[in-house]
Scaffold this active site. Structure first.
Site, PDB file in Angstrom:
ATOM      1  N   GLU A 188       3.008  42.388   9.683  1.00  0.00           N
ATOM      2  CA  GLU A 188       3.932  43.321   9.020  1.00  0.00           C
ATOM      3  C   GLU A 188       3.770  43.282   7.496  1.00  0.00           C
ATOM      4  O   GLU A 188       3.871  44.319   6.829  1.00  0.00           O
ATOM      5  CB  GLU A 188       5.372  43.014   9.421  1.00  0.00           C
ATOM      6  CG  GLU A 188       5.659  43.085  10.921  1.00  0.00           C
ATOM      7  CD  GLU A 188       5.308  44.424  11.549  1.00  0.00           C
ATOM      8  OE1 GLU A 188       5.179  45.433  10.821  1.00  0.00           O
ATOM      9  OE2 GLU A 188       5.146  44.467  12.788  1.00  0.00           O
ATOM     10  N   HIS A 197      -2.956  50.054  11.335  1.00  0.00           N
ATOM     11  CA  HIS A 197      -3.618  49.636  12.558  1.00  0.00           C
ATOM     12  C   HIS A 197      -5.046  50.186  12.524  1.00  0.00           C
ATOM     13  O   HIS A 197      -5.309  51.206  11.869  1.00  0.00           O
ATOM     14  CB  HIS A 197      -2.872  50.163  13.779  1.00  0.00           C
ATOM     15  CG  HIS A 197      -1.467  49.662  13.873  1.00  0.00           C
ATOM     16  ND1 HIS A 197      -0.436  50.404  14.395  1.00  0.00           N
ATOM     17  CD2 HIS A 197      -0.913  48.486  13.495  1.00  0.00           C
ATOM     18  CE1 HIS A 197       0.686  49.721  14.340  1.00  0.00           C
ATOM     19  NE2 HIS A 197       0.420  48.545  13.794  1.00  0.00           N
ATOM     20  N   ARG A 266      -9.902  27.700  -3.778  1.00  0.00           N
ATOM     21  CA  ARG A 266     -10.918  26.882  -3.124  1.00  0.00           C
ATOM     22  C   ARG A 266     -12.289  27.018  -3.794  1.00  0.00           C
ATOM     23  O   ARG A 266     -13.303  27.295  -3.147  1.00  0.00           O
ATOM     24  CB  ARG A 266     -10.980  27.220  -1.625  1.00  0.00           C
ATOM     25  CG  ARG A 266      -9.734  26.747  -0.878  1.00  0.00           C
ATOM     26  CD  ARG A 266      -9.817  26.995   0.605  1.00  0.00           C
ATOM     27  NE  ARG A 266      -9.670  28.404   0.945  1.00  0.00           N
ATOM     28  CZ  ARG A 266      -8.500  29.052   1.018  1.00  0.00           C
ATOM     29  NH1 ARG A 266      -7.377  28.398   0.774  1.00  0.00           N
ATOM     30  NH2 ARG A 266      -8.453  30.326   1.337  1.00  0.00           N
ATOM     31  N   ASP A 269     -15.145  21.592  -3.858  1.00  0.00           N
ATOM     32  CA  ASP A 269     -15.668  21.186  -2.553  1.00  0.00           C
ATOM     33  C   ASP A 269     -14.522  21.190  -1.540  1.00  0.00           C
ATOM     34  O   ASP A 269     -13.569  20.408  -1.662  1.00  0.00           O
ATOM     35  CB  ASP A 269     -16.284  19.791  -2.635  1.00  0.00           C
ATOM     36  CG  ASP A 269     -17.447  19.731  -3.612  1.00  0.00           C
ATOM     37  OD1 ASP A 269     -17.897  20.801  -4.050  1.00  0.00           O
ATOM     38  OD2 ASP A 269     -17.894  18.614  -3.927  1.00  0.00           O
ATOM     39  N   ASP A 298     -13.647  31.372   0.744  1.00  0.00           N
ATOM     40  CA  ASP A 298     -13.954  30.271  -0.158  1.00  0.00           C
ATOM     41  C   ASP A 298     -14.722  30.838  -1.348  1.00  0.00           C
ATOM     42  O   ASP A 298     -15.531  31.753  -1.196  1.00  0.00           O
ATOM     43  CB  ASP A 298     -14.806  29.235   0.587  1.00  0.00           C
ATOM     44  CG  ASP A 298     -14.913  27.926  -0.149  1.00  0.00           C
ATOM     45  OD1 ASP A 298     -14.181  26.988   0.204  1.00  0.00           O
ATOM     46  OD2 ASP A 298     -15.736  27.831  -1.081  1.00  0.00           O
ATOM     47  N   GLY A 300     -16.305  28.791  -3.992  1.00  0.00           N
ATOM     48  CA  GLY A 300     -17.263  27.940  -4.692  1.00  0.00           C
ATOM     49  C   GLY A 300     -17.255  26.524  -4.171  1.00  0.00           C
ATOM     50  O   GLY A 300     -16.563  26.186  -3.212  1.00  0.00           O
ATOM     51  N   GLY A 301     -18.042  25.666  -4.817  1.00  0.00           N
ATOM     52  CA  GLY A 301     -18.124  24.276  -4.415  1.00  0.00           C
ATOM     53  C   GLY A 301     -19.126  24.062  -3.300  1.00  0.00           C
ATOM     54  O   GLY A 301     -19.849  24.969  -2.889  1.00  0.00           O
ATOM     55  N   GLU A 342     -21.613  25.407   3.101  1.00  0.00           N
ATOM     56  CA  GLU A 342     -22.898  24.709   3.041  1.00  0.00           C
ATOM     57  C   GLU A 342     -23.138  23.736   4.188  1.00  0.00           C
ATOM     58  O   GLU A 342     -24.295  23.528   4.576  1.00  0.00           O
ATOM     59  CB  GLU A 342     -23.012  23.945   1.713  1.00  0.00           C
ATOM     60  CG  GLU A 342     -23.231  24.831   0.494  1.00  0.00           C
ATOM     61  CD  GLU A 342     -21.968  25.481  -0.035  1.00  0.00           C
ATOM     62  OE1 GLU A 342     -22.074  26.304  -0.956  1.00  0.00           O
ATOM     63  OE2 GLU A 342     -20.861  25.176   0.481  1.00  0.00           O
TER      64      GLU A 342
END
Length: 486
Positions: A188, A197, A266, A269, A298, A300-301, A342
């Protein structure tokens, strides 16, 4: 072997090539094509796939009036939990009730899950008049509503999200992670951000929507989007009765197209699964009974999928927009477009680990695992059990970006090159020789007694060069019988 390097040659592996390889290599090929309609034989394709599946969620171009086109700046939305019946409560519902503290906490986690992926700044306010998004319950609905919300429009400054208090999904553990109530909050909220939708159906339709009759393209399922009404089983996945608490693959692409991406979350790592440092319940596994369902966003790291605590056979694919089978579920973990994870750690089952184009670290753990690094200079561990390291082309371990296999056990583990692409001139396949003579497919195995490292190389023809194949295997000397050539 440095003396063999000189000329460059071009060669690549073709998925369409008419080849036959070992059982393990063919199993890898099967999983490289998993969940791809038309290639995965386990999927019944009722609707054509859409190249614009994510765009379908924003096909109406619903936007807030105070929203501009500059996605580099965070867009602010204020929200509130209503404490009393509003004057503009929708006509078809009545008997207002407020969220309790547990319900508020669950809804805030759903809000946070959208902020994690989009460039939106959500701010809570206690002033209902200044809120853009409101949350409230009702007890009576003339239309039998379970939950509903409104789409943004330029003339609107406030939108309500409403939930049926009589539904048990909002009063028990269903508002916890993986619960239907928690997904409902996320769904919602998605509407208030402009997501529709996947096709023009609704719960209020005279005839209840079904995937067969109402979906207009393949990806309209809860494997791809929390905005869908339809089971993930329609597209080949199986979540065993749990629901996503956060935006999924196409939701992330769609919301970022409207608001821009959250490019700061994020960035270090990050570990997903066991030993998670994400501070998100849907990214975290606590024990072998945990159920994960997420799309990883995500920025990086050096990041890791740690699924080491699971005992089931798992299929872990690190490629963007791919699906993995984790912890006994099917296709329950995916990776957002443009994201690089990774590393992967398998559990104690017979796992398949598939790397991407980055320099991966793949650890199979216990069990008889299949390890495939893909492109990039990878570090590979099979772990306990009889493991198979598969290579499909020279590009997966060229001399200047060599893979390292760290725990190979002669007589137990195997290196499988039965589907290795040698090009049109390599019809004779890979074969061991004492010294390279320039023929395509010649393989040489050497051992450095000082470093205790094996060198395995394959020549693609002519003088050995930077475009040929070379992998390092750490440990005791290995034998030609440790290889699967055909």
């Amino acid at each position: 072997m440095e003396k063999y390097m000189s000329l460059k040659k071009k060669i690549s592996y073709s998925e369409d090539k008419d080849v036959s390889g070992s059982e393990k290599a063919n199993e890898l090929l099967k999983w490289l094509q998993a969940y791809i309609p038309g290639k995965d034989s386990n999927i019944v394709v009722e609707h054509e796939p859409s190249k614009d599946a994510a765009k379908e969620l924003i096909r109406g171009d619903y936007r807030w009036g105070h929203q501009d086109d500059d996605k580099s700046k965070a867009f602010q939305l204020k929200y509130t939990f209503l404490e009393s019946k509003p004057d503009d409560m929708p006509w078809h519902i009545s008997e207002f009730s407020a969220f309790n503290e547990k319900q508020k906490a669950a809804a805030k986690l759903s809000i946070q899950s959208w902020a994690d992926v989009a460039n939106i700044n959500f701010v809570e306010t206690t002033d209902a008049k200044e809120a853009n998004i409101t949350f409230g319950f009702f007890d009576v609905s003339l239309t039998g509503s379970y939950a509903f919300a409104y789409l943004p429009r330029p003339e609107k400054t406030q939108l309500g999200t409403w939930y049926n208090a009589k539904s048990r999904t909002f009063s028990n553990n269903d508002i916890d992670v993986n619960g239907y109530g928690r997904q409902t909050f996320t769904h919602e909220i998605g509407h208030t951000l402009g997501l529709q939708h996947p096709a023009d159906y609704n719960a209020s339709d005279e005839v209840s929507p079904t995937y067969k009759n109402s979906a207009t393209y393949f990806e309209d399922s809860r494997a791809y989007t929390v905005m869908s009404y339809f089971s993930e089983k329609n597209t080949g996945q199986d979540f065993k009765g749990i629901y996503s608490s956060a935006p999924l693959l196409n939701d992330i692409s769609a919301i970022q197209a409207v608001y821009g991406a959250n490019n700061t979350i994020r960035a270090d790592d990050t570990v997903y699964g066991f030993n998670s440092n994400t501070d998100r319940d849907f990214y975290t596994a606590k024990d072998e009974n945990s159920k994960l369902l997420f799309t990883a966003w995500d920025t990086g790291g050096n990041d890791t999928f740690d699924f080491s605590g699971f005992t089931q056979d798992q299929r872990i694919n690190l490629n963007e927009a791919s699906f993995s089978d984790v912890g006994g579920l099917k296709g329950n973990v995916s990776i957002a477009r443009g994201v690089t994870i990774e590393n992967a750690i398998g559990g104690s089952g017979n796992d398949v680990l598939i790397g991407n184009d980055a320099a991966n670290t793949l650890k199979g753990g216990a069990g008889d695992d299949i390890i495939y690094g893909g492109l990039g200079a990878d570090n590979l561990w099979g772990g306990e059990g009889k493991d198979t390291f598969v290579y499909l082309s020279a590009k997966e371990s060229p001399p200047l970006e060599r893979d390292w296999i760290h725990d190979f056990v002669s007589g137990e583990d195997k290196i499988d090159v039965s589907l290795f692409d040698l090009g049109e001139a390599g019809k004779g396949g890979v074969r061991f020789v004492r010294e390279f003579t320039g023929e395509v497919g010649e393989a040489v195995l050497r051992y450095n007694t000082v470093d205790k490292v094996n060198d395995f190389a394959i020549n693609l023809g002519g003088e050995f060069s930077y475009d040929d194949f070379w992998v390092k295997i750490v440990g005791e000397p290995i034998l030609e019988s440790d290889f699967i050539l055909s």
